[in-house]
Enzyme design. Structure first.
Site, PDB file in Angstrom:
ATOM      1  N   HIS A  42       0.828  -1.202   0.000  1.00 21.15           N
ATOM      2  CA  HIS A  42       0.000   0.000   0.000  1.00 21.15           C
ATOM      3  C   HIS A  42       0.868   1.259   0.000  1.00 21.15           C
ATOM      4  O   HIS A  42       0.572   2.237  -0.685  1.00 21.15           O
ATOM      5  CB  HIS A  42      -0.903   0.022   1.240  1.00 21.15           C
ATOM      6  CG  HIS A  42      -1.877  -1.105   1.311  1.00 21.15           C
ATOM      7  ND1 HIS A  42      -1.772  -2.127   2.226  1.00 21.15           N
ATOM      8  CD2 HIS A  42      -2.987  -1.380   0.573  1.00 21.15           C
ATOM      9  CE1 HIS A  42      -2.773  -2.963   2.062  1.00 21.15           C
ATOM     10  NE2 HIS A  42      -3.532  -2.544   1.064  1.00 21.15           N
ATOM     11  N   GLY A 182      -2.954  -1.829  -7.154  1.00 18.42           N
ATOM     12  CA  GLY A 182      -1.841  -2.753  -7.270  1.00 18.42           C
ATOM     13  C   GLY A 182      -2.097  -3.814  -8.321  1.00 18.42           C
ATOM     14  O   GLY A 182      -3.217  -4.328  -8.442  1.00 18.42           O
ATOM     15  N   LYS A 183      -1.067  -4.151  -9.066  1.00 13.28           N
ATOM     16  CA  LYS A 183      -1.214  -5.181 -10.099  1.00 13.28           C
ATOM     17  C   LYS A 183      -1.285  -6.595  -9.523  1.00 13.28           C
ATOM     18  O   LYS A 183      -1.532  -7.542 -10.264  1.00 13.28           O
ATOM     19  CB  LYS A 183      -0.052  -5.100 -11.095  1.00 13.28           C
ATOM     20  CG  LYS A 183      -0.149  -3.959 -12.086  1.00 13.28           C
ATOM     21  CD  LYS A 183       0.938  -4.106 -13.145  1.00 13.28           C
ATOM     22  CE  LYS A 183       0.924  -2.989 -14.151  1.00 13.28           C
ATOM     23  NZ  LYS A 183       1.976  -3.189 -15.176  1.00 13.28           N
ATOM     24  N   ARG A 222      -3.755 -10.687   3.948  1.00 13.38           N
ATOM     25  CA  ARG A 222      -4.110 -12.033   4.410  1.00 13.38           C
ATOM     26  C   ARG A 222      -2.889 -12.849   4.851  1.00 13.38           C
ATOM     27  O   ARG A 222      -3.042 -13.894   5.477  1.00 13.38           O
ATOM     28  CB  ARG A 222      -4.856 -12.789   3.302  1.00 13.38           C
ATOM     29  CG  ARG A 222      -6.287 -12.296   3.084  1.00 13.38           C
ATOM     30  CD  ARG A 222      -7.057 -13.235   2.152  1.00 13.38           C
ATOM     31  NE  ARG A 222      -8.486 -12.981   2.215  1.00 13.38           N
ATOM     32  CZ  ARG A 222      -9.143 -12.177   1.410  1.00 13.38           C
ATOM     33  NH1 ARG A 222      -8.480 -11.519   0.481  1.00 13.38           N
ATOM     34  NH2 ARG A 222     -10.452 -12.012   1.528  1.00 13.38           N
TER      35      ARG A 222
END
Length: 315
Positions: A42, A182-183, A222
């Protein structure tokens, strides 16, 4: 250098008022949408946003519209105080954190608690997301019909409908000039790009490269739910994708061969593959041979944690 203290805005009207005040001063606005529990991935998006805009808004909102009633909305990790501390440390800082309470609660029917709805012929309609489960009355959804069907859309049929809808909401509230995604969530990034094009949003959508941990694991909120053993096994995703890209660059253009290589590696590591597909970077259509730029996308379960990753391949 003194840390920049972001202004925290929770009200939609106040957020829109702030953005319009900035624009009246001739400033361009960059938006980084997040669901919180921020990590270096991020932060890289925020750093990139500084290259394209004068002021930065980071939204922190766990979107119930992209979770089905059986999914992990209640267990999604959250640390708002920690997020603010991380944002204060970002070079250049963040101007606003938009942290709305609920973007689907309109306060018009407090007694609406039904967990099912009926069609015109009286048949019960299946609940699709946590929004409908809570009976909040929201019934307008944005869909990017073709691009949402494959990959994550197969196992999570309401996911991209929820993503496209909440991003539309954020765009309408924040009114940014630029938005960063984000890719790692490759399908999501392409879906948002297509939605912006098709609905004539005056917003530039920029995709930022996958950010990885030092051991190669793609950064994700996660990851914290992986046990040390599961985390070690999960490294098989990036390692096998890297081998597949190396093979493709050496002339292996058969997608089946490359996919089998990755599936076998993840299975042998103890993971469970949800999907492994090689697709065209723009159309997201599966390809049989690599003859133009593609992206190799993978989703796999390790324990109770579903991870996604991808690798772009240009030959």
């Amino acid at each position: 250098m003194t840390a920049k203290e972001p202004e925290i805005i929770r009200d939609k009207d106040q957020m829109r008022k702030w953005s319009r005040a900035m624009r009246s001063q001739g400033k361009t606005i960059g938006l980084v949408p997040t669901m919180g529990y921020l990590h270096a991935g991020h932060v890289s998006l925020i750093r990139e946003a500084h290259n394209h805009s004068d002021v930065i808004v980071v939204s922190i909102y766990v979107n119930p519209g992209q979770f089905s009633p059986s999914e992990d909305l209640s267990t999604y990790p959250s640390d708002f105080h920690g997020d603010i501390q991380k944002l204060r440390a970002v070079p250049g800082g963040v101007d606003v954190v938009f942290n709305p309470h609920n973007l689907y609660d309109y306060g018009t029917n407090p007694n609406c608690t039904n967990t099912s709805t009926s069609t015109s012929n009286g048949e019960e309609m299946k609940l699709e997301s946590c929004v409908e489960e809570k009976g909040l009355g929201h019934e307008t959804w944005v869909r990017v019909v073709r691009l949402e069907k494959g990959m994550c859309g197969k196992s999570r049929p309401v996911f991209f409908r929820g993503v496209a809808t909440v991003v539309t909401k954020l765009f309408n509230i924040v009114e940014p000039d630029v938005a960063l995604f984000g890719k790692k969530d490759y399908q999501q990034w392409r879906i948002i790009q297509r939605m912006v094009r098709d609905l004539d949003f005056s917003i530039r959508v920029i995709g930022s490269e996958v950010v990885r941990e030092s051991d190669g694991l793609a950064m994700s909120s996660r990851n914290v739910r992986l046990s040390p053993e599961e985390r070690e096994k999960a490294l098989s995703i990036n390692k096998s994708l890297s081998r597949a890209r190396f093979s493709a660059e050496k002339g292996q253009i058969s997608c089946k061969e490359l996919i089998d290589l990755v599936i076998q590696a993840i299975n042998e590591a103890g993971g469970r593959v949800d999907y492994a597909e090689i697709i065209d970077q723009d159309s997201l259509e599966t390809v049989e041979e690599i003859r133009s730029p593609v992206v190799f996308c993978v989703a796999a379960w390790f324990g109770k944690v579903r991870l996604i990753d991808n690798m772009e391949i240009s030959v």
